[in-house]
Each structure stands twice: as structure tokens, then as C-alpha cells.
Design a protein around this motif. Structure first.
Motif, PDB file in Angstrom:
ATOM      1  N   ARG A   2      49.553  -4.806 -10.863  1.00 31.02           N
ATOM      2  CA  ARG A   2      49.352  -3.723  -9.801  1.00 31.02           C
ATOM      3  C   ARG A   2      50.246  -2.951  -9.304  1.00 31.02           C
ATOM      4  O   ARG A   2      51.544  -3.798  -9.132  1.00 31.02           O
ATOM      5  N   CYS A  47      45.997  -3.820  -0.438  1.00 32.78           N
ATOM      6  CA  CYS A  47      44.565  -3.374  -0.920  1.00 32.78           C
ATOM      7  C   CYS A  47      43.850  -2.646   0.125  1.00 32.78           C
ATOM      8  O   CYS A  47      42.545  -2.177  -0.278  1.00 32.78           O
ATOM      9  N   ASN A  49      42.134  -4.027   2.770  1.00 29.73           N
ATOM     10  CA  ASN A  49      40.984  -4.659   3.082  1.00 29.73           C
ATOM     11  C   ASN A  49      41.091  -4.849   4.681  1.00 29.73           C
ATOM     12  O   ASN A  49      40.072  -4.624   5.238  1.00 29.73           O
ATOM     13  N   CYS A 100      39.589  -3.165 -11.520  1.00 25.48           N
ATOM     14  CA  CYS A 100      40.537  -2.599 -10.589  1.00 25.48           C
ATOM     15  C   CYS A 100      41.936  -2.412 -11.040  1.00 25.48           C
ATOM     16  O   CYS A 100      42.521  -1.485 -10.894  1.00 25.48           O
ATOM     17  N   THR A 101      42.388  -3.569 -11.423  1.00 22.15           N
ATOM     18  CA  THR A 101      43.928  -3.489 -11.888  1.00 22.15           C
ATOM     19  C   THR A 101      44.128  -3.726 -13.415  1.00 22.15           C
ATOM     20  O   THR A 101      45.011  -3.750 -13.868  1.00 22.15           O
ATOM     21  N   SER A 130      42.939  -7.369  -5.803  1.00 19.59           N
ATOM     22  CA  SER A 130      43.316  -6.743  -4.784  1.00 19.59           C
ATOM     23  C   SER A 130      42.786  -5.166  -5.231  1.00 19.59           C
ATOM     24  O   SER A 130      43.209  -4.311  -4.296  1.00 19.59           O
ATOM     25  N   GLY A 131      41.569  -4.927  -5.869  1.00 20.19           N
ATOM     26  CA  GLY A 131      40.760  -3.776  -5.874  1.00 20.19           C
ATOM     27  C   GLY A 131      39.311  -3.809  -5.239  1.00 20.19           C
ATOM     28  O   GLY A 131      39.509  -3.762  -3.755  1.00 20.19           O
ATOM     29  N   LYS A 133      37.738  -6.749  -4.960  1.00 21.68           N
ATOM     30  CA  LYS A 133      38.017  -8.013  -4.469  1.00 21.68           C
ATOM     31  C   LYS A 133      36.668  -8.860  -4.404  1.00 21.68           C
ATOM     32  O   LYS A 133      36.529  -9.743  -3.729  1.00 21.68           O
TER      33      LYS A 133
END
Length: 204
Positions: A2, A47, A49, A100-101, A130-131, A133
Motif C-alpha cells: 500500500r 485508510c 476509516n 484494494c491493495t 486498508s481499503g 477493510k
């Protein structure tokens, strides 16, 4: 891997110390102390979040001056051990486990062989989770269990959903009950086993 390009900044005047940010962080990099959220930037994956879930809009994502790359190096690790751990978890080493990564199973396995002992450790070392999640907690937990590691779930975390059954976990009575209704459990498992065992060196 990432590329971290953002980091969270907390507005202390707006923060009410509700701890939602603490609970939704996939790497446990934000803590509430003295009723105010504080970020450990060395672990943060940017991320967002915490920003997205803050009910007080007390967190703002700010662009890093110098982006940071998070990845687990494969150099110096036993590649057969990495592949073996992946396959024990019923994953192909080259299989993407976090879309996502674009993190592959082998990178997460390498992180575990390099010392990761929890999903948070794996995330800090690879960027996985971390995308969105949501989806990638499953393969991470499977890899940890394949390595003989059963991590303790964070008491205040919201990011763990537990393991869901795979094709290898379906009981015989379920196969028997639904096998005549168009479900091909054993055939599906054979296909998945071919995927797990596939070796890119043998292609072509």
C-alpha cells in the motif's frame, strides 16, 4: 503493498472521546486518551476509516508531503516455506487476497514468517485490510491459523468478523442433503484444489 498518501488529524475541540475511531482502525493506530483521540502515525495506513466513522466530524485526512510505501519484502525468506504456508491455508501464493491493495497471499504469508502474529501485524507490514477493510480478514486469519497462530481478538475492535466456512469445511450431511439440488460440493472443491496447487513456473 500500500502507498500511504494521507494521515488523520484530530480536532481536539470536536472530539468527544467516543472511541469509535479506535474500534474501527484496522491497525489499532488510534487511541483515545483523556477523552481525546491520538494517532500513532508510524502505524497508520491512511485508510480514512476513522474519518468516515467519526460522528463528530472531528477527524480530517491530510495529504502526506512524502508518500510512504508499506510492503513486506520477500528477500531472505524461504520461498518454499512461504508457498507451503499459503497452500496449507488453501490459498495459491499468487492469489490476490486484498483487491484494494492488490496484496497477494505470498506477501501476507511472508509477513507471518517474518514475525506477524495478528491481523493488525499483517496489515502494518503489508497494507492489507486498508481499503474496504471487509473481505480480506478471512484469508489473513486462515494464513495465521495455518501457521499455528490463533490471535486474540482486540477487545474493542470492530474489524474482525471470524472465519467463514470454505469448501473444505462443508459437513457430509450438508453435501448429502443439497447434492441432489444442483450443488456440486466435491467437484467445486476439486477445482479449488487445482487453483491452490497451480504453479506459475509450469505455465505455458
Amino acid at each position: 503493498m500500500r502507498t500511504v498518501t494521507m494521515y488523520p488529524v484530530v480536532d481536539a475541540e470536536k472530539c468527544r472521546g467516543c472511541k469509535i475511531c479506535e474500534r474501527v482502525c484496522p491497525v489499532l493506530s488510534i487511541k483515545v486518551e483523556a477523552k481525546k483521540a491520538a494517532v500513532a502515525l508510524e502505524h497508520c495506513l491512511g485508510c480514512a476509516n476513522c474519518e468516515q466513522r467519526c460522528p463528530e466530524t472531528a477527524i480530517t485526512m491530510v495529504r502526506l508531503e512524502q508518500p510512504r510505501l508499506v510492503r513486506q519484502a520477500m528477500d531472505g525468506l524461504d520461498q518454499d516455506a512461504v508457498a507451503g504456508l499459503c497452500r496449507k491455508a488453501r490459498l495459491n501464493p499468487k492469489q490476490i487476497i486484498c483487491y484494494c491493495t492488490a496484496t497477494r497471499a505470498e506477501e501476507a504469508a511472508a509477513a507471518i514468517l517474518a514475525g506477524a502474529r495478528s491481523p493488525e501485524d499483517v496489515s502494518r507490514m503489508t497494507g492489507v485490510r486498508s481499503g474496504c477493510k471487509v473481505e480480506c480478514i478471512q484469508p489473513v486469519l486462515r494464513l495465521l491459523r495455518a501457521a499455528g497462530i490463533v490471535p486474540e481478538r482486540p477487545a474493542k475492535g470492530y474489524q474482525w468478523y471470524g472465519l467463514t466456512p470454505t469448501a473444505w469445511d462443508i459437513p457430509e450431511e450438508v453435501k448429502k442433503k443439497y447434492g441432489k439440488r444442483g450443488f456440486y460440493f466435491d467437484e467445486d472443491r476439486k477445482v479449488l484444489e487445482l487453483v491452490v496447487a497451480a504453479d506459475e513456473r509450469s505455465e505455458g
